[in-house]
Design a protein around this motif. Structure first.
Motif, PDB file in Angstrom:
ATOM      1  N   UNK A  82     -78.884 -39.028  48.305  1.00 18.09           N
ATOM      2  CA  UNK A  82     -79.232 -39.663  49.573  1.00 18.09           C
ATOM      3  C   UNK A  82     -80.279 -40.747  49.319  1.00 18.09           C
ATOM      4  N   UNK A  83     -79.779 -41.933  49.021  1.00 19.29           N
ATOM      5  CA  UNK A  83     -80.675 -43.061  48.768  1.00 19.29           C
ATOM      6  C   UNK A  83     -81.399 -43.449  50.051  1.00 19.29           C
ATOM      7  N   UNK A  84     -82.594 -43.954  49.887  1.00 19.54           N
ATOM      8  CA  UNK A  84     -83.320 -44.483  51.042  1.00 19.54           C
ATOM      9  C   UNK A  84     -82.660 -45.803  51.445  1.00 19.54           C
ATOM     10  N   UNK A  85     -82.898 -46.286  52.678  1.00 16.56           N
ATOM     11  CA  UNK A  85     -82.354 -47.597  53.066  1.00 16.56           C
ATOM     12  C   UNK A  85     -82.757 -48.703  52.094  1.00 16.56           C
ATOM     13  N   UNK A  86     -83.963 -48.616  51.573  1.00 17.69           N
ATOM     14  CA  UNK A  86     -84.428 -49.626  50.619  1.00 17.69           C
ATOM     15  C   UNK A  86     -83.620 -49.562  49.320  1.00 17.69           C
ATOM     16  N   UNK A  87     -83.412 -48.372  48.802  1.00 19.76           N
ATOM     17  CA  UNK A  87     -82.618 -48.214  47.583  1.00 19.76           C
ATOM     18  C   UNK A  87     -81.176 -48.674  47.809  1.00 19.76           C
ATOM     19  N   UNK A  88     -80.612 -48.308  48.956  1.00 22.41           N
ATOM     20  CA  UNK A  88     -79.247 -48.751  49.285  1.00 22.41           C
ATOM     21  C   UNK A  88     -79.159 -50.273  49.324  1.00 22.41           C
ATOM     22  N   UNK A  89     -80.165 -50.898  49.920  1.00 22.12           N
ATOM     23  CA  UNK A  89     -80.163 -52.356  50.037  1.00 22.12           C
ATOM     24  C   UNK A  89     -80.247 -53.013  48.658  1.00 22.12           C
ATOM     25  N   UNK A  90     -81.034 -52.460  47.752  1.00 19.02           N
ATOM     26  CA  UNK A  90     -81.111 -53.020  46.400  1.00 19.02           C
ATOM     27  C   UNK A  90     -79.751 -52.948  45.721  1.00 19.02           C
ATOM     28  N   UNK A  91     -79.019 -51.866  45.928  1.00 18.91           N
ATOM     29  CA  UNK A  91     -77.684 -51.737  45.331  1.00 18.91           C
ATOM     30  C   UNK A  91     -76.724 -52.739  45.977  1.00 18.91           C
ATOM     31  N   UNK A  92     -76.681 -52.759  47.297  1.00 24.13           N
ATOM     32  CA  UNK A  92     -75.730 -53.623  48.015  1.00 24.13           C
ATOM     33  C   UNK A  92     -76.001 -55.106  47.814  1.00 24.13           C
ATOM     34  N   UNK A 117     -93.159 -53.706  59.185  1.00 22.82           N
ATOM     35  CA  UNK A 117     -91.754 -53.286  59.280  1.00 22.82           C
ATOM     36  C   UNK A 117     -90.738 -54.437  59.244  1.00 22.82           C
ATOM     37  N   UNK A 118     -91.108 -55.601  59.723  1.00 20.42           N
ATOM     38  CA  UNK A 118     -90.198 -56.759  59.720  1.00 20.42           C
ATOM     39  C   UNK A 118     -90.900 -57.931  59.033  1.00 20.42           C
ATOM     40  N   UNK A 119     -91.017 -57.889  57.728  1.00 22.23           N
ATOM     41  CA  UNK A 119     -91.747 -58.948  57.026  1.00 22.23           C
ATOM     42  C   UNK A 119     -90.942 -60.242  56.937  1.00 22.23           C
ATOM     43  N   UNK A 120     -91.646 -61.346  56.883  1.00 26.18           N
ATOM     44  CA  UNK A 120     -91.030 -62.637  56.623  1.00 26.18           C
ATOM     45  C   UNK A 120     -90.896 -62.831  55.119  1.00 26.18           C
ATOM     46  N   UNK A 148     -83.163 -54.129  54.002  1.00 30.35           N
ATOM     47  CA  UNK A 148     -83.708 -52.781  54.213  1.00 30.35           C
ATOM     48  C   UNK A 148     -84.557 -52.731  55.478  1.00 30.35           C
ATOM     49  N   UNK A 149     -85.340 -53.768  55.701  1.00 30.48           N
ATOM     50  CA  UNK A 149     -86.171 -53.820  56.911  1.00 30.48           C
ATOM     51  C   UNK A 149     -85.293 -53.773  58.154  1.00 30.48           C
ATOM     52  N   UNK A 150     -84.216 -54.541  58.122  1.00 32.34           N
ATOM     53  CA  UNK A 150     -83.289 -54.565  59.269  1.00 32.34           C
ATOM     54  C   UNK A 150     -82.648 -53.202  59.469  1.00 32.34           C
ATOM     55  N   UNK A 151     -82.213 -52.561  58.380  1.00 33.09           N
ATOM     56  CA  UNK A 151     -81.567 -51.252  58.463  1.00 33.09           C
ATOM     57  C   UNK A 151     -82.543 -50.189  58.960  1.00 33.09           C
ATOM     58  N   UNK A 152     -83.752 -50.214  58.447  1.00 31.19           N
ATOM     59  CA  UNK A 152     -84.746 -49.220  58.875  1.00 31.19           C
ATOM     60  C   UNK A 152     -85.028 -49.355  60.367  1.00 31.19           C
ATOM     61  N   UNK A 153     -85.114 -50.580  60.854  1.00 27.01           N
ATOM     62  CA  UNK A 153     -85.369 -50.800  62.274  1.00 27.01           C
ATOM     63  C   UNK A 153     -84.201 -50.296  63.115  1.00 27.01           C
ATOM     64  N   UNK A 154     -82.974 -50.491  62.625  1.00 23.17           N
ATOM     65  CA  UNK A 154     -81.809 -50.047  63.395  1.00 23.17           C
ATOM     66  C   UNK A 154     -81.712 -48.521  63.447  1.00 23.17           C
TER      67      UNK A 154
END
Length: 158
Positions: A82-92, A117-120, A148-154
């Motif tokens: 169960x990858x974190x959203x951040x780990x998933x985003x690095x893969x994708x 949470x929503x960095x520029x 990842x920021x977008x996914x975490x917010x969703x």
């Protein structure tokens, strides 16, 4: 010396010399090899872990300094099942390359997303400035953090 601290959210007690590098205790006594040694001088960020939520270079932290504190390694972000959203985003997004620097980038990005949470793009590049990648450019890494920021917010309850 028996050092008590919180490791990846769980209490830990490890008997190791207080002058040992945190990096060596994590990789040796604790078997957490996700934290990598790059330069061993605090220049490359490959060994980045969170100490009380702040990114630090584990090669520059003495083990005795973690007494009573919280340490988070890349293993504490998620697991292979169960990858974190951040780990998933690095893969994708193709943010992971050879794997030496990736754990440090992930941990630094985790600290950033906890604070902002929503960095520029400038926030992302500044937060990752202490992490070096010798394989490729940084654009895909920046895009992975943004995704990842977008996914975490969703995933947050609305």
């Amino acid at each position: 010396m028996n050092v008590r601290f919180v490791l990846n959210g769980k209490p830990a007690a490890v008997d190791a010399p207080p002058a040992a590098r945190l990096l060596d205790v994590l990789r040796g006594a604790l078997g957490l090899t996700g934290t990598k040694e790059g330069c061993g001088e605090g220049e490359c960020g490959s060994c980045t872990v969170l100490l009380d939520g702040a990114p630090v270079n584990a090669c520059l932290v003495l083990f005795g300094q973690v007494e009573g504190r919280a340490v988070t390694t890349v293993e504490g972000l998620g697991d292979p099942a169960q990858l974190s959203p951040l780990q998933e985003a690095f893969v994708k997004e193709g943010g992971a390359q050879c794997g030496i620097c990736t754990p440090g980038f992930l941990v630094s990005a985790e600290a950033l997303l906890a604070a902002i949470p929503q960095p520029g793009e400038t926030d992302i590049r500044e937060a990752l400035a202490g992490n070096l990648c010798r394989c490729t450019g940084y654009q895909r890494i920046v895009e992975a953090v943004r995704a990842a920021a977008k996914e975490r917010t969703s995933r947050e309850p609305g």
